[in-house]
Design an enzyme around this catalytic site. Structure first.
Site, PDB file in Angstrom:
ATOM      1  N   GLY A 177       0.738  -1.256   0.000  1.00  0.00           N
ATOM      2  CA  GLY A 177       0.000   0.000   0.000  1.00  0.00           C
ATOM      3  C   GLY A 177       0.769   1.308   0.000  1.00  0.00           C
ATOM      4  N   GLY A 179       2.609   2.610  -2.463  1.00  0.00           N
ATOM      5  CA  GLY A 179       2.970   3.068  -3.803  1.00  0.00           C
ATOM      6  C   GLY A 179       2.290   4.363  -4.236  1.00  0.00           C
ATOM      7  CB  CYS A 182      -0.618   1.904  -4.224  1.00  0.00           C
ATOM      8  SG  CYS A 182      -1.339   0.935  -2.944  1.00  0.00           S
TER       9      CYS A 182
HETATM   10  N1  LIG Z   1       2.392  -3.723  -3.234  1.00  0.00           N
HETATM   11  C1  LIG Z   1       1.114  -3.485  -3.217  1.00  0.00           C
HETATM   12  O1  LIG Z   1       0.567  -2.912  -2.280  1.00  0.00           O
HETATM   13  C2  LIG Z   1       0.256  -3.901  -4.356  1.00  0.00           C
HETATM   14  C3  LIG Z   1       0.801  -4.164  -5.586  1.00  0.00           C
HETATM   15  N2  LIG Z   1       0.003  -4.446  -6.673  1.00  0.00           N
HETATM   16  C4  LIG Z   1       0.629  -4.677  -7.977  1.00  0.00           C
HETATM   17  O2  LIG Z   1      -0.312  -4.835  -9.002  1.00  0.00           O
HETATM   18  C5  LIG Z   1      -0.140  -6.118  -9.617  1.00  0.00           C
HETATM   19  C6  LIG Z   1      -1.477  -6.644 -10.076  1.00  0.00           C
HETATM   20  O3  LIG Z   1      -2.273  -6.873  -8.959  1.00  0.00           O
HETATM   21  P1  LIG Z   1      -3.599  -7.743  -8.997  1.00  0.00           P
HETATM   22  O4  LIG Z   1      -4.023  -7.936 -10.405  1.00  0.00           O
HETATM   23  O5  LIG Z   1      -4.542  -7.094  -8.054  1.00  0.00           O
HETATM   24  O6  LIG Z   1      -3.260  -9.133  -8.378  1.00  0.00           O
HETATM   25  P2  LIG Z   1      -1.997 -10.155  -8.434  1.00  0.00           P
HETATM   26  O7  LIG Z   1      -1.414 -10.163  -9.783  1.00  0.00           O
HETATM   27  O8  LIG Z   1      -1.172  -9.903  -7.296  1.00  0.00           O
HETATM   28  O9  LIG Z   1      -2.601 -11.560  -8.080  1.00  0.00           O
HETATM   29  C7  LIG Z   1      -3.732 -12.008  -8.499  1.00  0.00           C
HETATM   30  C8  LIG Z   1      -3.979 -13.404  -7.910  1.00  0.00           C
HETATM   31  O10 LIG Z   1      -4.040 -13.389  -6.465  1.00  0.00           O
HETATM   32  C9  LIG Z   1      -5.408 -13.627  -6.035  1.00  0.00           C
HETATM   33  N3  LIG Z   1      -5.717 -12.755  -4.882  1.00  0.00           N
HETATM   34  C10 LIG Z   1      -6.233 -13.133  -3.694  1.00  0.00           C
HETATM   35  N4  LIG Z   1      -6.383 -12.100  -2.861  1.00  0.00           N
HETATM   36  C11 LIG Z   1      -5.947 -11.025  -3.526  1.00  0.00           C
HETATM   37  C12 LIG Z   1      -5.849  -9.648  -3.208  1.00  0.00           C
HETATM   38  N5  LIG Z   1      -6.226  -9.170  -2.010  1.00  0.00           N
HETATM   39  N6  LIG Z   1      -5.385  -8.810  -4.126  1.00  0.00           N
HETATM   40  C13 LIG Z   1      -5.017  -9.256  -5.339  1.00  0.00           C
HETATM   41  N7  LIG Z   1      -5.084 -10.551  -5.700  1.00  0.00           N
HETATM   42  C14 LIG Z   1      -5.539 -11.429  -4.807  1.00  0.00           C
HETATM   43  C15 LIG Z   1      -6.187 -13.316  -7.292  1.00  0.00           C
HETATM   44  O11 LIG Z   1      -7.391 -14.014  -7.349  1.00  0.00           O
HETATM   45  P3  LIG Z   1      -8.780 -13.253  -7.531  1.00  0.00           P
HETATM   46  O12 LIG Z   1      -8.578 -12.152  -8.566  1.00  0.00           O
HETATM   47  O13 LIG Z   1      -9.705 -14.316  -7.981  1.00  0.00           O
HETATM   48  O14 LIG Z   1      -9.092 -12.679  -6.194  1.00  0.00           O
HETATM   49  C16 LIG Z   1      -5.286 -13.806  -8.395  1.00  0.00           C
HETATM   50  O15 LIG Z   1      -5.288 -15.206  -8.483  1.00  0.00           O
HETATM   51  C17 LIG Z   1       0.556  -6.961  -8.573  1.00  0.00           C
HETATM   52  O16 LIG Z   1       1.211  -8.045  -9.137  1.00  0.00           O
HETATM   53  C18 LIG Z   1       1.469  -5.930  -7.943  1.00  0.00           C
HETATM   54  O17 LIG Z   1       2.585  -5.725  -8.765  1.00  0.00           O
HETATM   55  C19 LIG Z   1      -1.357  -4.501  -6.541  1.00  0.00           C
HETATM   56  C20 LIG Z   1      -1.963  -4.236  -5.345  1.00  0.00           C
HETATM   57  C21 LIG Z   1      -1.198  -3.986  -4.140  1.00  0.00           C
HETATM   58  N1  LIG Z   2      -1.716  -1.196  -4.451  1.00  0.00           N
HETATM   59  C1  LIG Z   2      -1.104  -1.091  -5.636  1.00  0.00           C
HETATM   60  N2  LIG Z   2       0.232  -1.086  -5.682  1.00  0.00           N
HETATM   61  C2  LIG Z   2       0.778  -1.024  -6.884  1.00  0.00           C
HETATM   62  C3  LIG Z   2       0.044  -0.943  -8.053  1.00  0.00           C
HETATM   63  N3  LIG Z   2       0.885  -0.915  -9.083  1.00  0.00           N
HETATM   64  C4  LIG Z   2       2.115  -1.002  -8.557  1.00  0.00           C
HETATM   65  N4  LIG Z   2       2.052  -1.059  -7.225  1.00  0.00           N
HETATM   66  C5  LIG Z   2       3.154  -1.132  -6.270  1.00  0.00           C
HETATM   67  O1  LIG Z   2       3.799   0.131  -6.190  1.00  0.00           O
HETATM   68  C6  LIG Z   2       5.210  -0.062  -6.327  1.00  0.00           C
HETATM   69  C7  LIG Z   2       5.890   1.200  -6.828  1.00  0.00           C
HETATM   70  O2  LIG Z   2       5.702   2.231  -5.894  1.00  0.00           O
HETATM   71  P1  LIG Z   2       6.202   3.749  -6.138  1.00  0.00           P
HETATM   72  O3  LIG Z   2       5.759   4.485  -4.927  1.00  0.00           O
HETATM   73  O4  LIG Z   2       7.673   3.691  -6.297  1.00  0.00           O
HETATM   74  O5  LIG Z   2       5.522   4.233  -7.383  1.00  0.00           O
HETATM   75  C8  LIG Z   2       5.292  -1.240  -7.265  1.00  0.00           C
HETATM   76  O6  LIG Z   2       6.547  -1.870  -7.264  1.00  0.00           O
HETATM   77  C9  LIG Z   2       4.194  -2.125  -6.703  1.00  0.00           C
HETATM   78  O7  LIG Z   2       4.604  -2.852  -5.584  1.00  0.00           O
HETATM   79  C10 LIG Z   2      -1.360  -0.915  -7.961  1.00  0.00           C
HETATM   80  O8  LIG Z   2      -2.104  -0.803  -8.963  1.00  0.00           O
HETATM   81  N5  LIG Z   2      -1.898  -0.990  -6.732  1.00  0.00           N
END
Ligand SMILES: NC(=O)C1=CN([C@@H]2O[C@H](COP(=O)(O)OP(=O)(O)OC[C@H]3O[C@@H](n4cnc5c(N)ncnc54)[C@H](OP(=O)(O)O)[C@@H]3O)[C@@H](O)[C@H]2O)C=CC1
Ligand SMILES: Nc1nc2c(ncn2[C@@H]2O[C@H](COP(=O)(O)O)[C@@H](O)[C@H]2O)c(=O)[nH]1
Ligand SMILES: [K+]
Length: 347
Positions: A177, A179, A182
């Site tokens: 969270g 980012g 984000c």
């Molecule tokens: N660092 C951070 O805070 C975050 C980073 N991201 C970034 O965005 C990318 C894409 O995210 P996103 O497409 O949401 O999911 P991911 O690519 O991380 O993963 C998706 C898989 O995890 C399952 N899943 C279960 N619980 C969760 C949850 N709470 N959030 C997301 N997936 C879940 C999904 O199933 P189902 O869809 O059926 O639930 C699906 O199978 C991530 O790979 C990451 O790089 C995204 C959000 C937070």
């Molecule tokens: N919750 C979300 N986090 C995301 C998403 N896309 C990327 N990211 C995360 O942010 C960092 C980069 O952070 P920054 O502050 O340097 O810009 C990236 O590596 C992911 O872990 C998103 O859509 N939702």
């Protein structure tokens, strides 16, 4: 109901206290680190900064540019197999991570690439690193790829950093969270202040001879220094590397003095509506987007930004008397602050 009353901190809550130093110039410090990774046994030397595996910044052009500074890039997950095969086969990829999630499609694409090109480093990246499924996936990837460096995340607590390390990860990616694009905290109420997350995960990971990568939340070069000070071995950047020539995405031009000049570029989260429409045909009915789409100022080649970042880190090191980047966390004392910037002429 359990409430943790310990104060948890973000980058904005602290400054690094200066210490007496024998260093005479910012040129006298060494910002490279050498790591030997605990499971793969491989060694890497360079400036431990990683461009995030996001569409806009996790590009092959960014990888080539950052590599010239000894820094790394995690390629985004959406390159077709053929492009990845030629890239990993034909170019120097010592500083490049191949990124994948846990889907079968991601796994199959990786198998296809690996069959035809040498991949040395993997970034196993999911939003929620707390699932049993993810732990099993790491264990499977480690078993099938004993000689590949594996970075995995994201998590924010020591217990889970340990679990991912024990499952086979070499580097734990830390940050839920923080980012710049984000919206996870807003949409779910879940998260952890990033500086404390790094401190706690680094403590846990270092005990097991693993490394951590602080991922997200750095908004200025000083935040990168604070991340190293907190114990991050690597720092991952998205937003700070957006807006450059080497990024992917649309440039917006404006008419100025009869000339068309580039002024802004699009940047979006990998869980934003933009990303979901691009790759999943929309937002699934049971999900909500957890990322946003923004415009960032156009900033020309990434070299200028890298020089600023590296200059900032070097200067921090002279302020605390650290000759090597490795010494920074030992020489860091954070002071908690109520305010850290003079904003009289803007941020
Ligand atoms: N660092 C951070 O805070 C975050 C980073 N991201 C970034 O965005 C990318 C894409 O995210 P996103 O497409 O949401 O999911 P991911 O690519 O991380 O993963 C998706 C898989 O995890 C399952 N899943 C279960 N619980 C969760 C949850 N709470 N959030 C997301 N997936 C879940 C999904 O199933 P189902 O869809 O059926 O639930 C699906 O199978 C991530 O790979 C990451 O790089 C995204 C959000 C937070
Ligand atoms: N919750 C979300 N986090 C995301 C998403 N896309 C990327 N990211 C995360 O942010 C960092 C980069 O952070 P920054 O502050 O340097 O810009 C990236 O590596 C992911 O872990 C998103 O859509 N939702
Ligand atoms: K990422």
């Amino acid at each position: 109901m359990i409430i943790e009353n310990d104060l948890k901190l973000d980058f904005k809550d602290v400054l690094i206290r200066p210490k007496r130093s024998t260093l005479e110039s910012r040129n006298d410090v060494d910002i490279e680190r050498t790591f030997r990774f605990v499971h793969s046994g491989l060694e890497w030397t360079g400036f431990p900064l990683i461009a995030a595996n996001m569409d806009v910044v996790g590009t092959m052009a960014v990888a080539r540019a950052l590599s010239r500074f000894g820094a790394m890039t995690a390629l985004h997950k959406h390159y077709p197999a053929e492009s990845l095969i030629s890239f990993f086969r034909d170019e120097d990829t010592a500083n490049v991570f191949y990124s994948l999630g846990t889907t079968e499609a991601d796994y199959d694409k990786f198998q296809a690439v690996k069959a035809k090109a040498p991949v040395g480093k993997l970034c196993l990246d999911v939003a929620n690193g707390y699932t049993e499924r993810f732990v099993r996936f790491i264990a499977r990837m480690r078993k099938e790829n004993p000689d590949i460096v594996i970075m995995a995340g994201n998590v924010v607590t020591g217990d889970m950093a340990e679990a991912l390390l024990l499952a086979g990860a070499d580097i734990i990616k830390v940050g839920i969270g923080p980012g710049s694009v984000c919206t996870t905290r807003k949409m779910t109420g879940v998260g952890y202040p990033q500086l404390s997350a790094i401190i706690e995960c680094a403590d846990a990971a270092h005990g097991l001879k693993g490394q951590v990568c602080g991922d997200g939340g750095c908004t200025v070069p000083g935040d990168i220094s604070k991340a190293y000070g907190a114990g991050a071995d690597f720092v991952m950047l998205g937003g700070m590397l957006a807006g450059h020539d080497e990024c992917e995405g649309d440039i917006r031009y404006e008419e100025r003095g009869g000339q068309k000049v580039p002024v802004a570029m699009t940047f979006y989260g990998m869980s934003s509506d933009t990303a979901m429409h691009k790759y999943a045909g929309g937002v699934a009915s049971y999900r909500a987007s957890e990322g946003k789409t923004v415009e960032v100022p156009y900033r020309g080649p990434v070299d200028g930004t890298m020089q600023e970042i590296m200059g900032g880190v070097r200067s921090m090191m002279t302020y605390i008397g650290a000759t090597k980047l490795k010494e920074v966390s030992k020489r860091t004392t954070f002071v908690r602050v109520g305010a850290q910037l003079n904003t009289v002429f803007g941020g």
